[in-house]
Design a protein around this motif. Structure first.
Motif, PDB file in Angstrom:
ATOM      1  N   LYS A   3      60.266  31.722  53.901  1.00  8.18           N
ATOM      2  CA  LYS A   3      58.865  32.370  53.934  1.00  8.18           C
ATOM      3  C   LYS A   3      57.733  31.336  53.520  1.00  8.18           C
ATOM      4  O   LYS A   3      56.937  31.804  52.542  1.00  8.18           O
ATOM      5  CB  LYS A   3      59.093  33.732  53.089  1.00  8.18           C
ATOM      6  N   SER A   4      57.661  30.252  54.008  1.00  5.80           N
ATOM      7  CA  SER A   4      56.579  29.170  53.639  1.00  5.80           C
ATOM      8  C   SER A   4      55.622  29.123  54.633  1.00  5.80           C
ATOM      9  O   SER A   4      55.992  29.000  55.850  1.00  5.80           O
ATOM     10  CB  SER A   4      57.204  27.938  53.055  1.00  5.80           C
ATOM     11  N   SER A  34      70.579  19.186  58.459  1.00 10.87           N
ATOM     12  CA  SER A  34      72.146  19.046  57.819  1.00 10.87           C
ATOM     13  C   SER A  34      71.959  19.454  56.259  1.00 10.87           C
ATOM     14  O   SER A  34      73.020  19.976  55.815  1.00 10.87           O
ATOM     15  CB  SER A  34      72.295  17.707  57.634  1.00 10.87           C
ATOM     16  N   TYR A  35      70.761  19.353  55.868  1.00 12.72           N
ATOM     17  CA  TYR A  35      70.517  19.766  54.441  1.00 12.72           C
ATOM     18  C   TYR A  35      69.267  20.797  54.201  1.00 12.72           C
ATOM     19  O   TYR A  35      68.437  20.484  54.643  1.00 12.72           O
ATOM     20  CB  TYR A  35      70.532  18.574  53.352  1.00 12.72           C
ATOM     21  N   TRP A  36      69.686  21.887  53.186  1.00 14.97           N
ATOM     22  CA  TRP A  36      68.512  22.693  52.840  1.00 14.97           C
ATOM     23  C   TRP A  36      68.953  23.151  51.386  1.00 14.97           C
ATOM     24  O   TRP A  36      69.888  23.190  50.893  1.00 14.97           O
ATOM     25  CB  TRP A  36      68.170  23.744  53.884  1.00 14.97           C
ATOM     26  N   SER A  37      67.906  23.827  50.752  1.00 19.23           N
ATOM     27  CA  SER A  37      68.166  24.659  49.538  1.00 19.23           C
ATOM     28  C   SER A  37      67.336  25.849  49.940  1.00 19.23           C
ATOM     29  O   SER A  37      66.616  26.212  50.668  1.00 19.23           O
ATOM     30  CB  SER A  37      67.758  23.876  48.342  1.00 19.23           C
ATOM     31  N   ASP A  38      67.185  26.752  48.710  1.00 19.99           N
ATOM     32  CA  ASP A  38      66.341  27.959  48.674  1.00 19.99           C
ATOM     33  C   ASP A  38      65.091  27.460  48.597  1.00 19.99           C
ATOM     34  O   ASP A  38      64.157  28.407  48.673  1.00 19.99           O
ATOM     35  CB  ASP A  38      66.722  28.713  47.601  1.00 19.99           C
ATOM     36  N   ARG A  39      64.419  26.321  48.333  1.00 19.90           N
ATOM     37  CA  ARG A  39      63.247  25.838  48.313  1.00 19.90           C
ATOM     38  C   ARG A  39      62.771  25.249  49.605  1.00 19.90           C
ATOM     39  O   ARG A  39      61.453  24.889  49.623  1.00 19.90           O
ATOM     40  CB  ARG A  39      62.994  24.843  46.968  1.00 19.90           C
ATOM     41  N   GLY A  40      63.536  24.854  50.419  1.00 19.24           N
ATOM     42  CA  GLY A  40      63.072  24.137  51.708  1.00 19.24           C
ATOM     43  C   GLY A  40      64.182  23.126  52.268  1.00 19.24           C
ATOM     44  O   GLY A  40      65.409  23.199  51.975  1.00 19.24           O
ATOM     45  N   LEU A  41      63.631  22.544  53.270  1.00 20.19           N
ATOM     46  CA  LEU A  41      64.557  21.596  54.017  1.00 20.19           C
ATOM     47  C   LEU A  41      64.592  20.245  53.180  1.00 20.19           C
ATOM     48  O   LEU A  41      63.684  20.106  52.498  1.00 20.19           O
ATOM     49  CB  LEU A  41      63.895  21.497  55.404  1.00 20.19           C
ATOM     50  N   LEU A  42      65.678  19.620  53.520  1.00 22.88           N
ATOM     51  CA  LEU A  42      65.814  18.238  52.877  1.00 22.88           C
ATOM     52  C   LEU A  42      66.426  17.408  54.116  1.00 22.88           C
ATOM     53  O   LEU A  42      67.113  17.750  54.959  1.00 22.88           O
ATOM     54  CB  LEU A  42      66.989  18.208  51.719  1.00 22.88           C
ATOM     55  N   ALA A  46      70.550  11.788  50.393  1.00 21.53           N
ATOM     56  CA  ALA A  46      69.784  10.988  49.440  1.00 21.53           C
ATOM     57  C   ALA A  46      68.860  12.087  48.736  1.00 21.53           C
ATOM     58  O   ALA A  46      68.656  12.403  47.461  1.00 21.53           O
ATOM     59  CB  ALA A  46      69.111   9.680  49.600  1.00 21.53           C
ATOM     60  N   CYS A  47      68.012  12.483  49.681  1.00 23.22           N
ATOM     61  CA  CYS A  47      67.041  13.774  49.048  1.00 23.22           C
ATOM     62  C   CYS A  47      67.918  14.890  48.433  1.00 23.22           C
ATOM     63  O   CYS A  47      67.355  15.668  47.564  1.00 23.22           O
ATOM     64  CB  CYS A  47      66.078  14.043  50.027  1.00 23.22           C
ATOM     65  N   SER A  48      68.901  15.171  49.194  1.00 28.83           N
ATOM     66  CA  SER A  48      69.415  16.346  48.710  1.00 28.83           C
ATOM     67  C   SER A  48      70.112  16.350  47.368  1.00 28.83           C
ATOM     68  O   SER A  48      70.162  17.150  46.346  1.00 28.83           O
ATOM     69  CB  SER A  48      70.740  16.591  49.702  1.00 28.83           C
ATOM     70  N   THR A  49      70.713  14.983  47.086  1.00 28.38           N
ATOM     71  CA  THR A  49      71.235  14.651  45.691  1.00 28.38           C
ATOM     72  C   THR A  49      70.124  14.686  44.974  1.00 28.38           C
ATOM     73  O   THR A  49      70.291  15.202  43.632  1.00 28.38           O
ATOM     74  CB  THR A  49      71.982  13.298  45.924  1.00 28.38           C
ATOM     75  N   ALA A  50      68.737  14.112  45.152  1.00 30.56           N
ATOM     76  CA  ALA A  50      67.880  13.887  44.214  1.00 30.56           C
ATOM     77  C   ALA A  50      67.316  15.491  43.956  1.00 30.56           C
ATOM     78  O   ALA A  50      67.134  15.503  42.621  1.00 30.56           O
ATOM     79  CB  ALA A  50      66.702  13.251  44.791  1.00 30.56           C
ATOM     80  N   HIS A  51      67.400  16.252  44.759  1.00 31.44           N
ATOM     81  CA  HIS A  51      66.793  17.757  44.711  1.00 31.44           C
ATOM     82  C   HIS A  51      67.738  18.360  43.663  1.00 31.44           C
ATOM     83  O   HIS A  51      67.487  18.986  42.706  1.00 31.44           O
ATOM     84  CB  HIS A  51      66.626  18.409  45.927  1.00 31.44           C
ATOM     85  N   TYR A  52      69.090  18.324  43.973  1.00 29.81           N
ATOM     86  CA  TYR A  52      70.014  18.886  43.044  1.00 29.81           C
ATOM     87  C   TYR A  52      69.828  18.426  41.657  1.00 29.81           C
ATOM     88  O   TYR A  52      69.958  19.185  40.741  1.00 29.81           O
ATOM     89  CB  TYR A  52      71.622  18.490  43.787  1.00 29.81           C
ATOM     90  N   PRO A  65      75.021  29.213  47.794  1.00 31.70           N
ATOM     91  CA  PRO A  65      74.223  28.184  48.858  1.00 31.70           C
ATOM     92  C   PRO A  65      73.363  28.921  49.331  1.00 31.70           C
ATOM     93  O   PRO A  65      73.223  30.515  49.225  1.00 31.70           O
ATOM     94  CB  PRO A  65      75.624  28.535  49.783  1.00 31.70           C
ATOM     95  N   ALA A  66      72.155  28.461  49.780  1.00 31.78           N
ATOM     96  CA  ALA A  66      71.091  29.105  50.341  1.00 31.78           C
ATOM     97  C   ALA A  66      71.229  29.400  51.836  1.00 31.78           C
ATOM     98  O   ALA A  66      72.098  28.699  52.415  1.00 31.78           O
ATOM     99  CB  ALA A  66      69.873  28.273  50.254  1.00 31.78           C
ATOM    100  N   PRO A  67      70.962  30.415  52.365  1.00 31.38           N
ATOM    101  CA  PRO A  67      71.198  30.889  53.689  1.00 31.38           C
ATOM    102  C   PRO A  67      70.382  29.873  54.562  1.00 31.38           C
ATOM    103  O   PRO A  67      69.303  29.090  54.194  1.00 31.38           O
ATOM    104  CB  PRO A  67      70.482  32.155  53.712  1.00 31.38           C
TER     105      PRO A  67
END
Length: 73
Positions: A3-4, A34-42, A46-52, A65-67
């Protein structure tokens, strides 16, 4: 769905969704990211790991897990 009002881009580095360097499921843009979180796309592992790691350091790690942001619920 996310919802952004921001354009679809990696929440870590800002790489726009659709860029050739973005990582897509099964290598196809039609399959979604391939990657996302509850805050958005990754855009990459590398960005997924940094975000985590950033969220874990702040004590704000995801609890479940985020939907998929491209599936309608």
């Amino acid at each position: 769905m996310l919802k952004s009002l921001k354009p679809r881009a990696c929440v870590e580095c800002g790489l726009p969704y659709g860029h050739t360097d973005f990582t897509y499921h099964a290598g196809k843009i039609e399959s979604g990211p391939s990657y996302w979180s509850d805050r958005g796309l990754l855009c990459s592992v590398a960005c997924s790991t940094a975000h985590y790691e950033k969220r874990a350091e702040k004590g704000d790690a995801m609890k479940e897990p985020a939907p998929n942001p491209f599936e309608r619920g």
